[in-house]
Design an enzyme around this catalytic site. Structure first.
Site, PDB file in Angstrom:
ATOM      1  N   ARG A   1      -2.347  23.712   6.080  1.00  0.00           N
ATOM      2  CA  ARG A   1      -3.296  24.750   5.640  1.00  0.00           C
ATOM      3  C   ARG A   1      -3.095  26.038   6.434  1.00  0.00           C
ATOM      4  NH1 ARG A   1      -8.241  25.485   7.448  1.00  0.00           N
ATOM      5  NH2 ARG A   1      -8.632  23.297   7.916  1.00  0.00           N
TER       6      ARG A   1
ATOM      7  N   TYR B   1      -8.455  41.790 -15.319  1.00  0.00           N
ATOM      8  CA  TYR B   1      -8.513  40.362 -15.595  1.00  0.00           C
ATOM      9  C   TYR B   1      -9.972  39.904 -15.556  1.00  0.00           C
ATOM     10  CZ  TYR B   1      -7.205  35.431 -15.279  1.00  0.00           C
ATOM     11  OH  TYR B   1      -7.055  34.089 -15.506  1.00  0.00           O
TER      12      TYR B   1
ATOM     13  N   ASP C   1      -3.484  44.776  -8.272  1.00  0.00           N
ATOM     14  CA  ASP C   1      -3.019  43.559  -8.932  1.00  0.00           C
ATOM     15  C   ASP C   1      -1.735  43.927  -9.671  1.00  0.00           C
ATOM     16  OD1 ASP C   1      -2.527  41.451 -10.683  1.00  0.00           O
ATOM     17  OD2 ASP C   1      -4.653  41.005 -10.971  1.00  0.00           O
TER      18      ASP C   1
ATOM     19  N   LYS D   1       2.338  33.780 -13.252  1.00  0.00           N
ATOM     20  CA  LYS D   1       2.917  34.572 -14.342  1.00  0.00           C
ATOM     21  C   LYS D   1       4.388  34.885 -14.072  1.00  0.00           C
ATOM     22  CE  LYS D   1      -1.431  34.236 -15.370  1.00  0.00           C
ATOM     23  NZ  LYS D   1      -2.417  35.263 -15.099  1.00  0.00           N
TER      24      LYS D   1
HETATM   25  C1  LIG Z   1      -3.701  35.327 -14.568  1.00  0.00           C
HETATM   26  C2  LIG Z   1      -4.110  36.528 -13.867  1.00  0.00           C
HETATM   27  C3  LIG Z   1      -4.915  36.471 -12.718  1.00  0.00           C
HETATM   28  C4  LIG Z   1      -5.472  35.172 -12.179  1.00  0.00           C
HETATM   29  O1  LIG Z   1      -4.475  34.317 -11.745  1.00  0.00           O
HETATM   30  P1  LIG Z   1      -4.600  32.718 -11.682  1.00  0.00           P
HETATM   31  O2  LIG Z   1      -3.293  32.314 -11.129  1.00  0.00           O
HETATM   32  O3  LIG Z   1      -4.852  32.247 -13.090  1.00  0.00           O
HETATM   33  O4  LIG Z   1      -5.763  32.412 -10.802  1.00  0.00           O
HETATM   34  C5  LIG Z   1      -5.211  37.654 -12.068  1.00  0.00           C
HETATM   35  N1  LIG Z   1      -4.756  38.841 -12.528  1.00  0.00           N
HETATM   36  C6  LIG Z   1      -3.998  38.947 -13.628  1.00  0.00           C
HETATM   37  C7  LIG Z   1      -3.534  40.286 -14.085  1.00  0.00           C
HETATM   38  C8  LIG Z   1      -3.648  37.798 -14.342  1.00  0.00           C
HETATM   39  O5  LIG Z   1      -2.902  37.911 -15.442  1.00  0.00           O
END
Ligand SMILES: *Cc1c(COP(=O)(O)O)cnc(C)c1O
Length: 402
Positions: free
Chosen positions: A59, A112, A184, A209
């Site tokens: 962790r 998101y 992000d 992603k």
């Molecule tokens: C999918 C996504 C998230 C969240 O990510 P997870 O891995 O599903 O927790 C945050 N920001 C964007 C732009 C996303 O496409």
């Protein structure tokens, strides 16, 4: 490793993060262990004091995780990175590190969904206030700033409308008020957008992603610019506990090696698909950063090395047309998520954003006929053929639904 810095970006994707390991493997081994043996009480004690280098407990740190973190920190041009269990674990760790009761956040309105609800419902409960603005217009950020604004949170291109925000302008405004800029960067990846170049302070990704790219991992990452922020963020992550595990780190690191070639193909395919859709009689409009019709196309030109794999488009036939199209695609998979090698399509009004209700959807730019398309790396002829047959199934409307 140190001469990696001189390499071109695509060479870095192949080599970044590699350490020295026993037996000379070519890729980082998977250290699938929860804990690490101390040689003696004295050695254990010096590890805890931070005087010796080594590992204590997964962790806190693990060599497989560290290799992937170093790779991504290098690709983003940052200092260090922290692997997280999901994109949302990364986002919540950032907010819990930077904010306290009485603070204020300015956040992109096209963001998101769970990021918005985390700020509103969970941080709101702890006395953090948030204002959601269209960050495509820097003056909207400026108007929303308060003396207690600590974070300006920008997602660009935004979800699901692909609104492009000017990171340099956002950073200038935020810094003038003493606030930090968090970005992000999930939709672009460092192959196409490197936010640190525009003055941003902290970057995060859902590695679920494009970074992993193969639709088989849920993970996130935080990238910071200096040791002080790294130590601050690391403590909170270790205590909240939303860390990534060694096996998922290994998979992400494996995916990273093809990031450049994948992104290139995503961009190529998406450009062709976006142009095809823009000329289709059943499509009202298309948003893609590579189309001149995109309202902030010029901002994208100075900020991106490529225009990405994500397309949003509006069907003339509204909700009904969306349902027909979703039920008719064959090659494209009807699923949420994005950024994998396979083309994924979804209809926010009947799926991801259904529970918001129509008013809230409208406010977030989610109209009834909006389709979000993650263009994969299949042959683009096959993708277009699939869209063509699915669009043909939408009945001709007497009058276009709003
Ligand atoms: C999918 C996504 C998230 C969240 O990510 P997870 O891995 O599903 O927790 C945050 N920001 C964007 C732009 C996303 O496409």
């Amino acid at each position: 490793m140190s001469d990696n810095k001189k390499l071109q970006f695509d060479s870095k994707t192949v080599h970044a993060g590699m350490g020295d390991y026993e037996f000379g493997p070519v890729v980082p081994p998977i250290y699938q262990t929860s804990t690490f043996k101390f040689e003696s009480v004295e050695q254990g004690a010096s590890l805890f004091k931070g005087e010796a280098t080594g590992y204590i407990y997964t962790r806190l740190e693990n060599p497989t995780i560290e290799a992937m973190e170093n790779a991504i920190a290098e690709l983003e041009g940052g200092h260090k990175a922290l692997g997280c269990a999901s994109g949302m674990a990364a986002i919540s760790t950032i907010f819990f590190t930077l904010l306290k009761s009485g603070d204020h956040v300015v956040c992109s309105k096209f963001v998101y969904g769970p990021t918005l609800t985390l700020l509103q419902n969970i941080l709101g409960k702890f006395g953090v206030e948030s204002t959601f603005v269209d960050t495509e217009f820097p003056e909207e950020i400026e108007k929303a700033m308060r003396p207690n604004t600590k974070v300006v949170y920008v997602e660009t291109p935004g979800n699901p409308t692909l609104a492009i925000s000017d990171l340099e302008a956002a950073s200038k405004i935020a810094h003038a008020y003493g606030a930090l800029v968090v970005v992000d960067n999930t939709f672009m990846s460092p192959a196409l957008q490197q936010p640190f170049k525009f003055g941003v302070d902290i970057i995060l990704h859902s590695m679920t992603k494009f970074l992993n790219g193969h639709a088989d991992v849920v993970a996130g990452i935080i990238i910071v610019k200096d040791e002080e922020m790294f130590q601050k963020m690391r403590k909170v992550l270790n205590q909240l506990g939303g860390v990534i595990d060694p096996f998922n780190s290994f998979l992400v690191h494996r995916g990273l090696k093809t990031l450049s070639v994948r992104m290139q193909k995503h961009c190529e395919n998406a450009q062709i698909v976006a142009e095809y859709l823009e000329n289709h009689p059943k499509v009202k409009w298309v948003r893609y950063p590579g189309l001149k019709s995109h309202p902030t196309y010029q901002v994208g030109l100075k900020q991106h090395n490529g225009t990405g794999g994500m397309i949003a488009f509006e069907l003339k036939g509204g909700l009904k047309a969306g349902e027909v199209m979703m039920n008719s695609v064959k090659l494209c998979t009807l699923a949420v998520s994005l950024g994998g090698v396979e083309s994924l399509i979804q209809h926010p009004a009947s799926m991801t954003h259904f529970s918001m209700g129509e008013e809230a959807r409208k406010n977030g730019g989610i109209t009834n006929g909006l389709v979000r398309f993650s263009v994969g790396i299949e042959n683009v002829k096959d993708i277009i053929e699939d869209l063509e047959q699915a669009l043909a199934k939408i009945p001709k409307m007497e009058k276009a639904e709003a």
